[in-house]
Motif scaffolding. Structure first.
Motif, PDB file in Angstrom:
ATOM      1  N   LYS A 195      17.782   7.957  31.848  1.00 17.83           N
ATOM      2  CA  LYS A 195      17.831   7.655  30.417  1.00 17.83           C
ATOM      3  C   LYS A 195      16.444   7.261  29.913  1.00 17.83           C
ATOM      4  O   LYS A 195      15.694   6.582  30.603  1.00 17.83           O
ATOM      5  CB  LYS A 195      18.812   6.509  30.151  1.00 17.83           C
ATOM      6  N   GLU A 196      16.137   7.689  28.696  1.00 16.43           N
ATOM      7  CA  GLU A 196      14.887   7.267  28.080  1.00 16.43           C
ATOM      8  C   GLU A 196      15.001   5.801  27.678  1.00 16.43           C
ATOM      9  O   GLU A 196      16.024   5.358  27.171  1.00 16.43           O
ATOM     10  CB  GLU A 196      14.560   8.134  26.864  1.00 16.43           C
ATOM     11  N   ALA A 197      13.929   5.043  27.912  1.00 16.47           N
ATOM     12  CA  ALA A 197      13.943   3.607  27.619  1.00 16.47           C
ATOM     13  C   ALA A 197      12.674   3.191  26.866  1.00 16.47           C
ATOM     14  O   ALA A 197      12.103   2.148  27.119  1.00 16.47           O
ATOM     15  CB  ALA A 197      14.079   2.806  28.911  1.00 16.47           C
ATOM     16  N   GLY A 198      12.239   4.048  25.950  1.00 13.95           N
ATOM     17  CA  GLY A 198      11.073   3.705  25.150  1.00 13.95           C
ATOM     18  C   GLY A 198       9.800   4.332  25.674  1.00 13.95           C
ATOM     19  O   GLY A 198       9.821   5.358  26.365  1.00 13.95           O
ATOM     20  N   SER A 199       8.677   3.680  25.362  1.00 14.31           N
ATOM     21  CA  SER A 199       7.368   4.211  25.733  1.00 14.31           C
ATOM     22  C   SER A 199       6.462   3.086  26.191  1.00 14.31           C
ATOM     23  O   SER A 199       6.652   1.919  25.824  1.00 14.31           O
ATOM     24  CB  SER A 199       6.716   4.927  24.543  1.00 14.31           C
ATOM     25  N   LEU A 200       5.490   3.460  26.988  1.00  6.22           N
ATOM     26  CA  LEU A 200       4.389   2.545  27.261  1.00  6.22           C
ATOM     27  C   LEU A 200       3.502   2.550  26.023  1.00  6.22           C
ATOM     28  O   LEU A 200       3.054   3.607  25.567  1.00  6.22           O
ATOM     29  CB  LEU A 200       3.592   3.016  28.477  1.00  6.22           C
ATOM     30  N   LEU A 201       3.276   1.385  25.446  1.00  5.16           N
ATOM     31  CA  LEU A 201       2.495   1.274  24.223  1.00  5.16           C
ATOM     32  C   LEU A 201       1.099   0.730  24.540  1.00  5.16           C
ATOM     33  O   LEU A 201       0.923  -0.073  25.437  1.00  5.16           O
ATOM     34  CB  LEU A 201       3.196   0.353  23.220  1.00  5.16           C
ATOM     35  N   HIS A 202       0.128   1.195  23.776  1.00  3.08           N
ATOM     36  CA  HIS A 202      -1.267   0.809  23.960  1.00  3.08           C
ATOM     37  C   HIS A 202      -1.779   0.175  22.668  1.00  3.08           C
ATOM     38  O   HIS A 202      -1.859   0.831  21.633  1.00  3.08           O
ATOM     39  CB  HIS A 202      -2.093   2.055  24.309  1.00  3.08           C
ATOM     40  N   ALA A 203      -2.075  -1.112  22.736  1.00  2.00           N
ATOM     41  CA  ALA A 203      -2.648  -1.828  21.598  1.00  2.00           C
ATOM     42  C   ALA A 203      -4.154  -1.938  21.796  1.00  2.00           C
ATOM     43  O   ALA A 203      -4.620  -2.280  22.896  1.00  2.00           O
ATOM     44  CB  ALA A 203      -2.027  -3.215  21.466  1.00  2.00           C
ATOM     45  N   VAL A 204      -4.925  -1.670  20.749  1.00  2.00           N
ATOM     46  CA  VAL A 204      -6.377  -1.714  20.866  1.00  2.00           C
ATOM     47  C   VAL A 204      -7.000  -2.231  19.573  1.00  2.00           C
ATOM     48  O   VAL A 204      -6.551  -1.912  18.479  1.00  2.00           O
ATOM     49  CB  VAL A 204      -6.940  -0.312  21.217  1.00  2.00           C
ATOM     50  N   LYS A 205      -8.037  -3.040  19.728  1.00  2.00           N
ATOM     51  CA  LYS A 205      -8.827  -3.495  18.584  1.00  2.00           C
ATOM     52  C   LYS A 205     -10.290  -3.263  18.920  1.00  2.00           C
ATOM     53  O   LYS A 205     -10.818  -3.789  19.898  1.00  2.00           O
ATOM     54  CB  LYS A 205      -8.598  -4.980  18.277  1.00  2.00           C
ATOM     55  N   ALA A 206     -10.952  -2.444  18.093  1.00  2.00           N
ATOM     56  CA  ALA A 206     -12.364  -2.159  18.304  1.00  2.00           C
ATOM     57  C   ALA A 206     -13.195  -3.360  17.845  1.00  2.00           C
ATOM     58  O   ALA A 206     -12.908  -3.996  16.832  1.00  2.00           O
ATOM     59  CB  ALA A 206     -12.783  -0.917  17.519  1.00  2.00           C
ATOM     60  N   LEU A 207     -14.239  -3.674  18.610  1.00  2.00           N
ATOM     61  CA  LEU A 207     -15.104  -4.801  18.296  1.00  2.00           C
ATOM     62  C   LEU A 207     -16.476  -4.379  17.811  1.00  2.00           C
ATOM     63  O   LEU A 207     -17.281  -5.213  17.397  1.00  2.00           O
ATOM     64  CB  LEU A 207     -15.264  -5.695  19.537  1.00  2.00           C
ATOM     65  N   LYS A 208     -16.747  -3.090  17.847  1.00  2.00           N
ATOM     66  CA  LYS A 208     -18.049  -2.580  17.399  1.00  2.00           C
ATOM     67  C   LYS A 208     -17.858  -1.489  16.374  1.00  2.00           C
ATOM     68  O   LYS A 208     -16.843  -0.828  16.326  1.00  2.00           O
ATOM     69  CB  LYS A 208     -18.843  -2.029  18.600  1.00  2.00           C
TER      70      LYS A 208
END
Length: 273
Positions: free
Chosen positions: A260-273
């Motif tokens: 069964k599908e159980a969502g996704s691996l999520l990637h959070a990112v904030k650029a600092l430059k």
């Protein structure tokens, strides 16, 4: 509330919020949050690949959630990354509720890989699992690794680009396939989430691509151990970084209907430059 750097001098104060990762650390590994009385209420553990600061875990006491502690921890991490001249702060997670947290703190959140779920009972009852379970006795529990093998595994993780620490994984349910010369060639690293009775396979790697049986050895070792370690109503989740991982699991389980599908691996990112 205030935030503070976590160093060797104060790491023991935060171990209740970080399992064993802080107690085993020799260098600065993150930031902590304390309340007005100076009592620890949150931690954020980090690592770096030289370009990014990666959040390996972030935790806040249940009584202190939704009161700004998590946002303070992120501010501290971002200041740490900026001071080190890094390009961004990144985090990978599967919990849907964490998406709003990162979005509200100015992070971009992207979908990475699909996450699939199988029933624990379906897994140990699968014909291929039961047939193969008695064949493999060459894997070593993470907690039983000899020091030289542990160092070799850490070096292998670094070479493959992983920055997570071995102390983040369940030592009884994670296994390493070790050659007679003490050389680790494959591993399955897992964690167990008691709050939702879920065994999460976080890393399943085989460096000997011409020997796919290594993967089965690892999974069979894990299957034998979880019978006495986790409740039968548990589920097992894994990240499918390649289609062949999903196809392999479907075959082992006896058909796609068990997956069964159980969502996704999520990637959070904030650029600092």
């Amino acid at each position: 509330m205030n935030i503070t750097k976590i160093t060797k001098d104060n790491a023991l104060s935060f171990t209740d919020l970080s399992e064993e990762s802080l107690a085993e650390a020799d260098t600065l590994v993150g930031v902590g949050c304390v309340d007005d009385n100076g009592d620890p209420i949150g931690t954020a553990l980090v690592d770096s690949d030289g370009e990014r600061l990666l959040i390996s875990s972030i935790r806040v006491n249940e009584d202190s959630r939704r009161k700004g502690a998590g946002s303070l921890l992120l501010e501290g991490i971002e200041e740490m990354a900026a001071a080190a001249g890094l390009d961004s702060v990144d985090a990978y997670f599967t919990e849907p509720e964490a998406e709003d947290f990162y979005l509200s703190n100015g992070y971009l959140v992207l979908q990475s890989y699909p996450v699939y779920q199988i029933s624990y009972m379906d897994f140990i009852r699968a014909k291929e699992v039961r047939t193969a379970a008695s064949k493999y006795q060459n894997c070593v529990k993470l907690k039983d690794l000899r020091p030289q093998v542990r160092r070799g595994l850490t070096a292998l993780l670094n070479k493959l680009g992983f920055v997570s620490k071995l102390s983040q994984y369940d030592k009884n349910l994670s296994f390493v396939l070790v050659k007679p010369d003490d050389h680790p060639v494959a591993f399955v690293l897992v964690s167990y989430r008691e709050d939702d009775l879920c065994l999460v396979i976080e890393n399943l790697i085989n460096t000997e691509t011409d020997n796919p049986a290594n993967i089965m050895q690892l999974l069979m070792s894990m299957a034998a151990e979880i019978k006495s370690e986790i409740p039968p109503e548990s589920t097992i989740r894994f990240i499918a970084t390649e289609d062949k991982i999903r196809a392999f699991t479907e075959k082992a389980m006896g058909g796609p209907e068990k997956l069964k599908e159980a969502g996704s691996l999520l990637h959070a990112v904030k650029a600092l430059k």
